[in-house]
Design an enzyme around this catalytic site. Structure first.
Site, PDB file in Angstrom:
ATOM      1  N   GLU A  28     -34.942 -34.405  -0.424  1.00 26.58           N
ATOM      2  CA  GLU A  28     -35.907 -33.507   0.033  1.00 26.58           C
ATOM      3  C   GLU A  28     -35.571 -32.970   1.478  1.00 26.58           C
ATOM      4  O   GLU A  28     -34.777 -33.541   1.851  1.00 26.58           O
ATOM      5  CB  GLU A  28     -37.537 -34.124   0.305  1.00 26.58           C
ATOM      6  CG  GLU A  28     -37.468 -35.424   1.057  1.00 26.58           C
ATOM      7  CD  GLU A  28     -38.765 -35.542   1.630  1.00 26.58           C
ATOM      8  OE1 GLU A  28     -39.345 -34.799   2.253  1.00 26.58           O
ATOM      9  OE2 GLU A  28     -39.304 -36.781   1.687  1.00 26.58           O
ATOM     10  N   LYS A 162     -45.956 -44.310   2.589  1.00 29.08           N
ATOM     11  CA  LYS A 162     -45.931 -44.313   4.095  1.00 29.08           C
ATOM     12  C   LYS A 162     -47.048 -45.264   4.361  1.00 29.08           C
ATOM     13  O   LYS A 162     -48.082 -45.089   3.897  1.00 29.08           O
ATOM     14  CB  LYS A 162     -46.147 -43.163   5.030  1.00 29.08           C
ATOM     15  CG  LYS A 162     -44.500 -42.374   4.705  1.00 29.08           C
ATOM     16  CD  LYS A 162     -44.759 -40.879   5.157  1.00 29.08           C
ATOM     17  CE  LYS A 162     -45.528 -40.226   3.847  1.00 29.08           C
ATOM     18  NZ  LYS A 162     -45.519 -38.742   4.250  1.00 29.08           N
TER      19      LYS A 162
HETATM   20  N1  PSU Z   1     -41.132 -39.885   4.123  1.00 28.51           N
HETATM   21  C1  PSU Z   1     -40.688 -39.898   5.241  1.00 28.51           C
HETATM   22  N2  PSU Z   1     -40.819 -38.943   5.980  1.00 28.51           N
HETATM   23  C2  PSU Z   1     -41.500 -37.879   5.750  1.00 28.51           C
HETATM   24  C3  PSU Z   1     -42.231 -37.581   4.493  1.00 28.51           C
HETATM   25  C4  PSU Z   1     -41.906 -38.789   3.752  1.00 28.51           C
HETATM   26  O1  PSU Z   1     -39.955 -41.068   5.451  1.00 28.51           O
HETATM   27  O2  PSU Z   1     -41.318 -36.807   6.469  1.00 28.51           O
HETATM   28  C5  PSU Z   1     -42.749 -36.440   4.010  1.00 28.51           C
HETATM   29  C6  PSU Z   1     -42.427 -36.015   2.657  1.00 28.51           C
HETATM   30  O3  PSU Z   1     -41.980 -34.762   2.499  1.00 28.51           O
HETATM   31  C7  PSU Z   1     -43.887 -36.055   2.003  1.00 28.51           C
HETATM   32  C8  PSU Z   1     -44.720 -35.501   3.049  1.00 28.51           C
HETATM   33  O4  PSU Z   1     -43.795 -35.294   0.716  1.00 28.51           O
HETATM   34  O5  PSU Z   1     -44.303 -36.340   4.360  1.00 28.51           O
HETATM   35  C9  PSU Z   1     -46.152 -35.672   2.948  1.00 28.51           C
HETATM   36  O6  PSU Z   1     -46.754 -35.128   3.671  1.00 28.51           O
HETATM   37  P1  PSU Z   1     -48.537 -34.961   3.655  1.00 28.51           P
HETATM   38  O7  PSU Z   1     -49.041 -36.432   3.957  1.00 28.51           O
HETATM   39  O8  PSU Z   1     -48.911 -33.935   4.598  1.00 28.51           O
HETATM   40  O9  PSU Z   1     -48.602 -34.680   2.223  1.00 28.51           O
END
Ligand code: PSU
Ligand code: MN
Length: 309
Positions: A28, A162
């Protein structure tokens, strides 16, 4: 661009590899543009691609550039994702308007999984997935990653979700959505920065061949196209100190609320706060987790490419 059957631009190397059933690992780009501090982010993006290659697979970093969805980026394109502050964060629902308006953006797990699967890629490696945020009962903030993975046939190697999230609530959602979760050499769900989240995982696998066996049975069962999560913990010696993690995360959550960081801004705010207030220790744990996932992703993609069709 005229409308073609697949609105994707595959890098020549990725197209070749897929045509010959050689291993490919999708990566990604939101982690590069919004998840890591500059200028380290570019070095990390390049390192992750190199790790995939060292594992005998072709990396396919996904992003949208000037309204074109790319699967596999060249050097200058990767630099643009890392350096250009105008690059947006695109989740699955943002893809059509980004393509329609010629926008450029980095893809989250949801958008990457969708585009990679459309390109015919079966394995995707990242850091930690999005999930249910703490305080969900008032904000209803749940990452678009989860519902998209419930309807996309792709294997995602990750260090769990996370730890800024409500992890037990996210595990419940994964169960409700029917997303299969495997622990890689662990019976505990990984905690992203931490080796364990403290919650169990129902199925444990110990090598890539076992993961591939599960992937084959998913296809054999047919029907609904859900993802497979291979959750791979950060090595214990590289995890963040638990007490530091808990203390700074509590501060980060309070700071996010005070700053009104909601919607797409919530996750980048929290990750940035942790990096800053752990003197980079959270960043190192995050990177250790991602590196391990990318290495394992290359192994699984290799085993998948070798299995008889
Ligand atoms: N994991 C990481 N760093 C990130 C992300 C995930 O170690 O920046 C990103 C991924 O792209 C994931 C996004 O899909 O954060 C999720 O964001 P949100 O909580 O706004 O859906
Ligand atoms: Mn959200």
């Amino acid at each position: 661009m005229t409308d073609s059957p697949l609105p994707l631009l595959l890098a020549a190397e990725v197209r070749e590899a897929l045509a010959h059933r050689r291993p490919v690992v999708a990566l990604e780009s939101t982690i590069i543009s919004h998840g890591l501090p500059r200028p380290r982010n570019l070095a990390v993006a390049q390192e992750l691609e190199a790790l995939v290659r060292a594992g005998g697979a072709v990396p396919a970093t996904v992003a949208v550039l000037d309204g074109v969805a790319h699967v596999g980026l060249g050097k200058a394109e990767l630099e643009r994702i890392a350096d250009d502050p105008a690059v947006r964060k695109l989740s699955f629902r943002d893809l059509a308007p980004a393509l329609a308006t010629g926008a450029s953006g980095a893809t989250t797990v949801s958008a990457t999984a969708f585009l990679a699967a459309r390109a015919g890629i079966r394995v995707f490696a990242t850091g930690g997935l999005g999930g249910v945020h703490r305080g969900w009962a008032t904000t209803l903030d749940e990452s678009a990653d989860l519902p998209l993975l419930a309807r996309t046939r792709i294997t995602v190697v990750c260090a769990g979700v996370k730890s800024i999230l409500d992890v037990p609530a996210t595990l419940e959602r994964l169960e409700t959505l029917g997303i299969t979760v495997l622990g890689y050499r662990t019976d505990s769900f990984p905690g992203f920065y931490l080796t364990s989240s403290g919650h169990p995982v129902d199925w444990t696998v110990t090598d890539p061949a076992e993961v591939v066996a599960v992937m084959r049975q998913q296809d054999r069962l047919g029907g609904l196209s859900s993802a497979l999560l291979v959750t791979n913990p950060v090595p214990p010696e590289q995890q963040l100190d638990q007490a530091l993690h808990d203390r700074v995360l509590a501060e980060a959550l309070a700071a996010a609320e005070a700053a009104g960081a909601t919607g797409q801004a919530a996750t980048p705010f929290l990750l940035g706060y942790l990096t800053e207030h752990t003197a980079g220790a959270s960043l190192e744990a995050n990177l250790a987790a991602v590196r391990g996932n990318v290495r394992l992703g290359a192994e699984i993609a290799t085993a998948w490419a070798e299995h008889p069709a």
